[in-house]
Write a protein that holds these residues in place. Structure first.
Motif, PDB file in Angstrom:
ATOM      1  N   LEU A  81      20.702 -17.349  37.369  1.00  0.00           N
ATOM      2  CA  LEU A  81      20.059 -18.045  38.479  1.00  0.00           C
ATOM      3  C   LEU A  81      18.837 -17.276  38.978  1.00  0.00           C
ATOM      4  CD1 LEU A  81      23.247 -19.122  40.456  1.00  0.00           C
ATOM      5  CD2 LEU A  81      21.697 -20.641  39.208  1.00  0.00           C
ATOM      6  N   LYS A  82      18.973 -15.961  39.128  1.00  0.00           N
ATOM      7  CA  LYS A  82      17.857 -15.142  39.593  1.00  0.00           C
ATOM      8  C   LYS A  82      16.716 -15.147  38.586  1.00  0.00           C
ATOM      9  CE  LYS A  82      18.892 -11.254  41.727  1.00  0.00           C
ATOM     10  NZ  LYS A  82      19.528  -9.959  42.064  1.00  0.00           N
ATOM     11  N   ALA A  83      17.050 -15.189  37.295  1.00  0.00           N
ATOM     12  CA  ALA A  83      16.004 -15.264  36.266  1.00  0.00           C
ATOM     13  C   ALA A  83      15.223 -16.558  36.364  1.00  0.00           C
ATOM     14  CB  ALA A  83      16.629 -15.133  34.874  1.00  0.00           C
ATOM     15  N   ARG A  84      15.858 -17.617  36.868  1.00  0.00           N
ATOM     16  CA  ARG A  84      15.188 -18.898  37.069  1.00  0.00           C
ATOM     17  C   ARG A  84      14.426 -18.946  38.397  1.00  0.00           C
ATOM     18  NH1 ARG A  84      19.409 -23.482  36.999  1.00  0.00           N
ATOM     19  NH2 ARG A  84      17.513 -24.675  37.420  1.00  0.00           N
ATOM     20  N   GLY A  85      14.470 -17.868  39.180  1.00  0.00           N
ATOM     21  CA  GLY A  85      13.789 -17.849  40.471  1.00  0.00           C
ATOM     22  C   GLY A  85      14.582 -18.478  41.587  1.00  0.00           C
ATOM     23  N   ILE A  86      15.877 -18.699  41.370  1.00  0.00           N
ATOM     24  CA  ILE A  86      16.743 -19.299  42.385  1.00  0.00           C
ATOM     25  C   ILE A  86      17.335 -18.201  43.254  1.00  0.00           C
ATOM     26  CG2 ILE A  86      18.877 -20.608  42.745  1.00  0.00           C
ATOM     27  CD1 ILE A  86      18.261 -22.074  40.120  1.00  0.00           C
ATOM     28  N   LYS A  87      17.247 -18.352  44.565  1.00  0.00           N
ATOM     29  CA  LYS A  87      17.843 -17.404  45.499  1.00  0.00           C
ATOM     30  C   LYS A  87      19.351 -17.633  45.558  1.00  0.00           C
ATOM     31  CE  LYS A  87      14.040 -15.379  46.880  1.00  0.00           C
ATOM     32  NZ  LYS A  87      13.798 -13.944  46.562  1.00  0.00           N
ATOM     33  N   VAL A  88      20.096 -16.524  45.672  1.00  0.00           N
ATOM     34  CA  VAL A  88      21.562 -16.603  45.705  1.00  0.00           C
ATOM     35  C   VAL A  88      22.073 -15.892  46.949  1.00  0.00           C
ATOM     36  CG1 VAL A  88      23.714 -16.106  44.489  1.00  0.00           C
ATOM     37  CG2 VAL A  88      21.619 -16.580  43.178  1.00  0.00           C
ATOM     38  N   SER A  89      22.885 -16.598  47.723  1.00  0.00           N
ATOM     39  CA  SER A  89      23.529 -16.011  48.894  1.00  0.00           C
ATOM     40  C   SER A  89      25.036 -16.119  48.725  1.00  0.00           C
ATOM     41  CB  SER A  89      23.074 -16.705  50.178  1.00  0.00           C
ATOM     42  OG  SER A  89      23.368 -18.098  50.128  1.00  0.00           O
ATOM     43  N   MET A  90      25.771 -15.286  49.459  1.00  0.00           N
ATOM     44  CA  MET A  90      27.229 -15.306  49.347  1.00  0.00           C
ATOM     45  C   MET A  90      27.895 -14.929  50.653  1.00  0.00           C
ATOM     46  SD  MET A  90      29.721 -13.491  46.522  1.00  0.00           S
ATOM     47  CE  MET A  90      29.799 -11.835  47.190  1.00  0.00           C
ATOM     48  N   ASP A  91      28.925 -15.684  51.025  1.00  0.00           N
ATOM     49  CA  ASP A  91      29.815 -15.357  52.131  1.00  0.00           C
ATOM     50  C   ASP A  91      31.165 -15.028  51.503  1.00  0.00           C
ATOM     51  OD1 ASP A  91      31.572 -15.264  54.275  1.00  0.00           O
ATOM     52  OD2 ASP A  91      30.628 -16.929  55.334  1.00  0.00           O
ATOM     53  N   PRO A  92      31.604 -13.763  51.563  1.00  0.00           N
ATOM     54  CA  PRO A  92      32.834 -13.400  50.854  1.00  0.00           C
ATOM     55  C   PRO A  92      34.098 -13.972  51.473  1.00  0.00           C
ATOM     56  CG  PRO A  92      31.998 -11.529  52.100  1.00  0.00           C
ATOM     57  CD  PRO A  92      30.956 -12.600  52.180  1.00  0.00           C
ATOM     58  N   ASN A  93      34.133 -14.095  52.796  1.00  0.00           N
ATOM     59  CA  ASN A  93      35.342 -14.460  53.537  1.00  0.00           C
ATOM     60  C   ASN A  93      36.408 -13.371  53.421  1.00  0.00           C
ATOM     61  OD1 ASN A  93      34.629 -17.796  52.630  1.00  0.00           O
ATOM     62  ND2 ASN A  93      34.371 -16.953  54.663  1.00  0.00           N
ATOM     63  N   PHE A  94      37.570 -13.637  53.991  1.00  0.00           N
ATOM     64  CA  PHE A  94      38.612 -12.614  54.107  1.00  0.00           C
ATOM     65  C   PHE A  94      39.387 -12.470  52.797  1.00  0.00           C
ATOM     66  CE2 PHE A  94      42.677 -10.844  55.515  1.00  0.00           C
ATOM     67  CZ  PHE A  94      42.242  -9.827  56.346  1.00  0.00           C
ATOM     68  N   ASP A  95      39.735 -11.237  52.450  1.00  0.00           N
ATOM     69  CA  ASP A  95      40.533 -10.985  51.249  1.00  0.00           C
ATOM     70  C   ASP A  95      41.995 -10.814  51.647  1.00  0.00           C
ATOM     71  OD1 ASP A  95      41.604 -10.305  48.845  1.00  0.00           O
ATOM     72  OD2 ASP A  95      40.403  -8.502  48.533  1.00  0.00           O
ATOM     73  N   ALA A  96      42.787 -11.861  51.445  1.00  0.00           N
ATOM     74  CA  ALA A  96      44.196 -11.828  51.839  1.00  0.00           C
ATOM     75  C   ALA A  96      44.995 -10.834  51.005  1.00  0.00           C
ATOM     76  CB  ALA A  96      44.803 -13.224  51.717  1.00  0.00           C
ATOM     77  N   THR A  97      44.489 -10.453  49.819  1.00  0.00           N
ATOM     78  CA  THR A  97      45.202  -9.489  48.979  1.00  0.00           C
ATOM     79  C   THR A  97      45.000  -8.050  49.449  1.00  0.00           C
ATOM     80  OG1 THR A  97      43.402  -9.069  47.393  1.00  0.00           O
ATOM     81  CG2 THR A  97      44.785 -11.022  47.024  1.00  0.00           C
ATOM     82  N   GLY A  98      43.972  -7.820  50.254  1.00  0.00           N
ATOM     83  CA  GLY A  98      43.669  -6.472  50.718  1.00  0.00           C
ATOM     84  C   GLY A  98      42.960  -5.611  49.698  1.00  0.00           C
ATOM     85  N   GLU A  99      42.548  -6.191  48.574  1.00  0.00           N
ATOM     86  CA  GLU A  99      41.885  -5.408  47.527  1.00  0.00           C
ATOM     87  C   GLU A  99      40.444  -5.094  47.914  1.00  0.00           C
ATOM     88  OE1 GLU A  99      40.942  -5.635  42.713  1.00  0.00           O
ATOM     89  OE2 GLU A  99      41.921  -7.314  43.731  1.00  0.00           O
ATOM     90  N   TRP A 100      39.686  -6.062  48.310  1.00  0.00           N
ATOM     91  CA  TRP A 100      38.339  -5.971  48.866  1.00  0.00           C
ATOM     92  C   TRP A 100      37.241  -5.579  47.873  1.00  0.00           C
ATOM     93  CZ3 TRP A 100      37.368  -8.441  53.089  1.00  0.00           C
ATOM     94  CH2 TRP A 100      38.367  -8.598  54.051  1.00  0.00           C
TER      95      TRP A 100
END
Length: 368
Positions: free
Chosen positions: A173-192
């Protein structure tokens, strides 16, 4: 002379949102969480659409930004709830074409308990949201088939099936010039810090914008405060997980936005710029479930048009404040851009001293 520059830019922005879609069962308002074995009467038990990716796409579309939702559902009654709501109440682009249907998985469902003095508490089954892969979520299994200028990933920790192909997808996606955003949210497993998170915050597959909550940012980095976590995530002296890193800031996330609830938002970029915006005034908190996703949409809508980060943060806070005054994560009430911008201007624009005093008295405060 032609249309204004802002209007031209707005018509060029298209979002594809990848991630989780839930049915939310909302319970409240509660003054406190029930004791074991108790039966507590509440005003409302309601059912509606939810999930970080769905909520963000819904709010983006409500604010006039073309948005498609790439999420998975099962072949069950909960899927009917989601598809009917998306078709009849939202402005998300053609969800029937972009939703993947997994035959042997349940539609993700979450029971959310809320109240003005209650921390959000959830009981969930992840089902199709957890198992769906990028091959199942992307058109033809191909990132090149996404018709978007910006891709947002919501519910990272829920969507475990996405992790394996995420780095390659982000790099493409970045190679195509597309911006990427991410919201991880909570990790219920606690691994993180699974491998997919580490590649999302460091190296060539790092996302352009990371949008965690304060708790999530501290857990991912192993730091005690949002300020410390911010420095790590934008390429400070210690890597994610607190392990230390010699990588330069250019190898990390370009922009980090940390949501702090009633304390507003903290942000910084890899060039060293920092921002802090207080929370928008909320006269009465009804339901904070989904407010962070409303923030995402308000922020991304403004930021993706090339406008100032500070203005984008204010728009995000305004959208979150509006969401917190409604029941349910999303609905037909989702504000359009004029309402969000008017709220932002009313809160953060220039005002006479007496109006600032009134707003200060009404400002959201942490429960005691």
């Amino acid at each position: 002379a032609g249309p204004p520059i802002r209007a031209i830019m707005a018509t060029q922005v298209k979002f594809a949102v990848i991630g989780d879609a839930f049915v939310d069962i909302s319970v409240g308002p509660l003054d406190a969480l029930p004791s074991p074995g108790a039966d507590v009467e509440v005003e409302t038990v309601s059912q509606g659409p939810g999930g970080s990716a769905l909520n963000t796409a819904w709010h983006l579309a409500a604010q006039g930004v073309p948005a498609t939702l790439h999420a998975a559902v099962g072949q069950d009654r909960m899927a009917q709830v989601l598809t009917a709501a998306l078709k009849n109440e939202s402005k998300v682009t053609d969800p029937a074409k972009s939703l993947a249907v997994l035959k042997y998985q349940a539609t993700a469902t979450c029971v959310a308990m809320h109240g003005p003095r209650v921390d959000r508490t959830f009981v969930s089954t992840y089902g199709a949201a957890k198992t769906a892969t990028l091959n199942q979520l992307l058109p033809g299994g191909n990132a090149d088939a996404l018709d978007a200028t910006h891709v947002h990933i919501g519910g990272f920790y829920v969507c475990r099936g996405v992790h394996g192909g995420l780095a390659a997808c982000v790099k493409r996606l970045k190679a195509r010039g597309i911006k990427v955003s991410m919201d991880p949210n909570f990790d219920a497993t606690g691994e993180w810090t699974p491998p997919a998170m580490m590649t999302a915050v460091r190296g060539p597959a790092a996302v352009d914008v990371l949008m965690p909550s304060e708790v999530e940012a501290c857990e991912i980095t192993g730091k005690d405060t949002a300020e410390e976590a911010l420095e790590v995530l934008v390429g400070g002296a210690a890597g994610a997980g607190g392990t230390g890193s010699s990588e330069s800031s250019s190898d990390g996330v370009g922009l980090v936005v940390i949501k702090r609830g009633a304390r507003g938002v903290l942000a910084g970029d890899s060039s060293g710029r920092r921002w802090a915006v207080p929370a928008c005034t909320v006269s009465k908190v009804v339901d904070t479930n989904g407010a962070g996703d409303a923030f995402n949409a308000g922020f991304l809508r403004v930021w993706s048009q090339g406008l100032d980060v500070g203005a984008a943060l204010m728009a995000g806070c305004a959208a979150a404040a509006i969401a917190a005054q409604h029941s349910g994560a999303v609905g037909a009430w989702a504000p359009d851009r004029k309402i969000v911008d008017a709220q932002s201007e009313a809160e953060y624009g220039d005002k006479p001293w007496w109006q600032k005093g009134i707003l200060a008295c009404m400002a959201p405060r942490r429960p005691v």
